[in-house]
Design a protein around this motif. Structure first.
Motif, PDB file in Angstrom:
ATOM      1  N   GLU A  71       1.158   3.192 -10.911  1.00  0.00           N
ATOM      2  CA  GLU A  71      -0.283   3.095 -10.692  1.00  0.00           C
ATOM      3  C   GLU A  71      -0.562   1.950  -9.727  1.00  0.00           C
ATOM      4  O   GLU A  71      -0.205   0.812  -9.992  1.00  0.00           O
ATOM      5  CB  GLU A  71      -1.003   2.871 -12.027  1.00  0.00           C
ATOM      6  CG  GLU A  71      -2.497   2.782 -11.912  1.00  0.00           C
ATOM      7  CD  GLU A  71      -3.134   4.002 -11.291  1.00  0.00           C
ATOM      8  OE1 GLU A  71      -3.812   3.836 -10.260  1.00  0.00           O
ATOM      9  OE2 GLU A  71      -2.956   5.108 -11.821  1.00  0.00           O
ATOM     10  N   SER A  72      -1.177   2.266  -8.605  1.00  0.00           N
ATOM     11  CA  SER A  72      -1.392   1.281  -7.545  1.00  0.00           C
ATOM     12  C   SER A  72      -2.722   0.543  -7.636  1.00  0.00           C
ATOM     13  O   SER A  72      -2.918  -0.444  -6.928  1.00  0.00           O
ATOM     14  CB  SER A  72      -1.325   1.976  -6.180  1.00  0.00           C
ATOM     15  OG  SER A  72      -0.067   2.544  -5.982  1.00  0.00           O
ATOM     16  N   TYR A  73      -3.626   1.016  -8.446  1.00  0.00           N
ATOM     17  CA  TYR A  73      -4.966   0.436  -8.465  1.00  0.00           C
ATOM     18  C   TYR A  73      -5.437   0.120  -9.874  1.00  0.00           C
ATOM     19  O   TYR A  73      -5.094   0.817 -10.819  1.00  0.00           O
ATOM     20  CB  TYR A  73      -5.963   1.402  -7.800  1.00  0.00           C
ATOM     21  CG  TYR A  73      -5.578   1.722  -6.391  1.00  0.00           C
ATOM     22  CD1 TYR A  73      -5.798   0.819  -5.363  1.00  0.00           C
ATOM     23  CD2 TYR A  73      -4.942   2.924  -6.095  1.00  0.00           C
ATOM     24  CE1 TYR A  73      -5.418   1.097  -4.063  1.00  0.00           C
ATOM     25  CE2 TYR A  73      -4.564   3.216  -4.792  1.00  0.00           C
ATOM     26  CZ  TYR A  73      -4.807   2.308  -3.787  1.00  0.00           C
ATOM     27  OH  TYR A  73      -4.423   2.580  -2.501  1.00  0.00           O
ATOM     28  N   GLU A  81      -3.105  -4.780 -10.287  1.00  0.00           N
ATOM     29  CA  GLU A  81      -2.115  -4.109  -9.448  1.00  0.00           C
ATOM     30  C   GLU A  81      -1.128  -5.115  -8.843  1.00  0.00           C
ATOM     31  O   GLU A  81       0.067  -4.832  -8.741  1.00  0.00           O
ATOM     32  CB  GLU A  81      -2.776  -3.275  -8.344  1.00  0.00           C
ATOM     33  CG  GLU A  81      -3.739  -4.010  -7.457  1.00  0.00           C
ATOM     34  CD  GLU A  81      -5.195  -3.905  -7.895  1.00  0.00           C
ATOM     35  OE1 GLU A  81      -6.071  -4.125  -7.032  1.00  0.00           O
ATOM     36  OE2 GLU A  81      -5.474  -3.612  -9.071  1.00  0.00           O
ATOM     37  N   ARG A  84       1.318  -6.176 -11.635  1.00  0.00           N
ATOM     38  CA  ARG A  84       2.293  -5.123 -11.938  1.00  0.00           C
ATOM     39  C   ARG A  84       3.327  -5.010 -10.832  1.00  0.00           C
ATOM     40  O   ARG A  84       4.509  -4.834 -11.096  1.00  0.00           O
ATOM     41  CB  ARG A  84       1.592  -3.773 -12.166  1.00  0.00           C
ATOM     42  CG  ARG A  84       0.787  -3.710 -13.441  1.00  0.00           C
ATOM     43  CD  ARG A  84       0.331  -2.298 -13.754  1.00  0.00           C
ATOM     44  NE  ARG A  84      -0.325  -1.621 -12.648  1.00  0.00           N
ATOM     45  CZ  ARG A  84      -1.612  -1.760 -12.310  1.00  0.00           C
ATOM     46  NH1 ARG A  84      -2.396  -2.561 -13.009  1.00  0.00           N
ATOM     47  NH2 ARG A  84      -2.120  -1.093 -11.291  1.00  0.00           N
ATOM     48  N   ALA A  92       2.197  -4.858  -3.586  1.00  0.00           N
ATOM     49  CA  ALA A  92       1.020  -4.396  -4.326  1.00  0.00           C
ATOM     50  C   ALA A  92       0.307  -3.272  -3.591  1.00  0.00           C
ATOM     51  O   ALA A  92      -0.396  -2.476  -4.186  1.00  0.00           O
ATOM     52  CB  ALA A  92       0.049  -5.545  -4.554  1.00  0.00           C
TER      53      ALA A  92
END
Length: 98
Positions: A71-73, A81, A84, A92
Motif C-alpha cells: 500500500e503506497s498511500y 507511507e 512503511r 515511499a
C-alpha cells in the motif's frame, strides 16, 4: 455446466479483521492526505489518524495487510507511507520508470 466443487471457499478470513477496525466509522479522508497538503496541516491530520490506530484492536492485521499489498498511500496500522517504506527498505513514492 461448470464444476465449481474444487474452487476455494470464500476469502472472508482475509478481510474480516476490518470489521473490528477502530477506523470503521471514521471519515477516510483522515487517513489519506489531499493533493498538495503540506506542513502543519499534513502533520496534524496524520497524527490524528495515528491516534485512531493507536487504540485499534486489529492494528497488526491492518499493518500486515498494507505491507503485503505494498500500500503506497495513507496511514495503515498506525504507520504512514513513508514509515512503511522505511520499514521494508524501499522508496515511499512509487517509481514511474519509462
Amino acid at each position: 455446466m461448470t464444476d465449481i466443487s474444487r474452487l476455494p471457499g470464500a476469502f472472508d478470513h482475509r478481510w474480516n479483521w476490518q470489521l473490528a477496525a477502530a477506523c470503521r466509522d471514521v471519515d477516510t479522508s483522515l487517513f489519506f492526505h489531499p493533493s498538495g497538503e503540506r506542513g502543519k496541516a499534513h502533520d496534524e491530520r496524520e497524527e490524528e489518524a495515528k491516534r485512531v490506530c493507536g487504540g485499534c484492536p486489529v492494528r497488526r492485521e491492518c499493518l500486515r495487510h498494507a505491507l503485503e499489498v505494498h500500500e503506497s498511500y495513507g496511514v495503515w496500522g498506525g504507520l504512514s507511507e513513508t514509515e512503511r517504506a522505511a520499514l521494508v527498505g524501499r522508496s515511499a513514492r512509487p517509481s514511474h520508470a519509462a
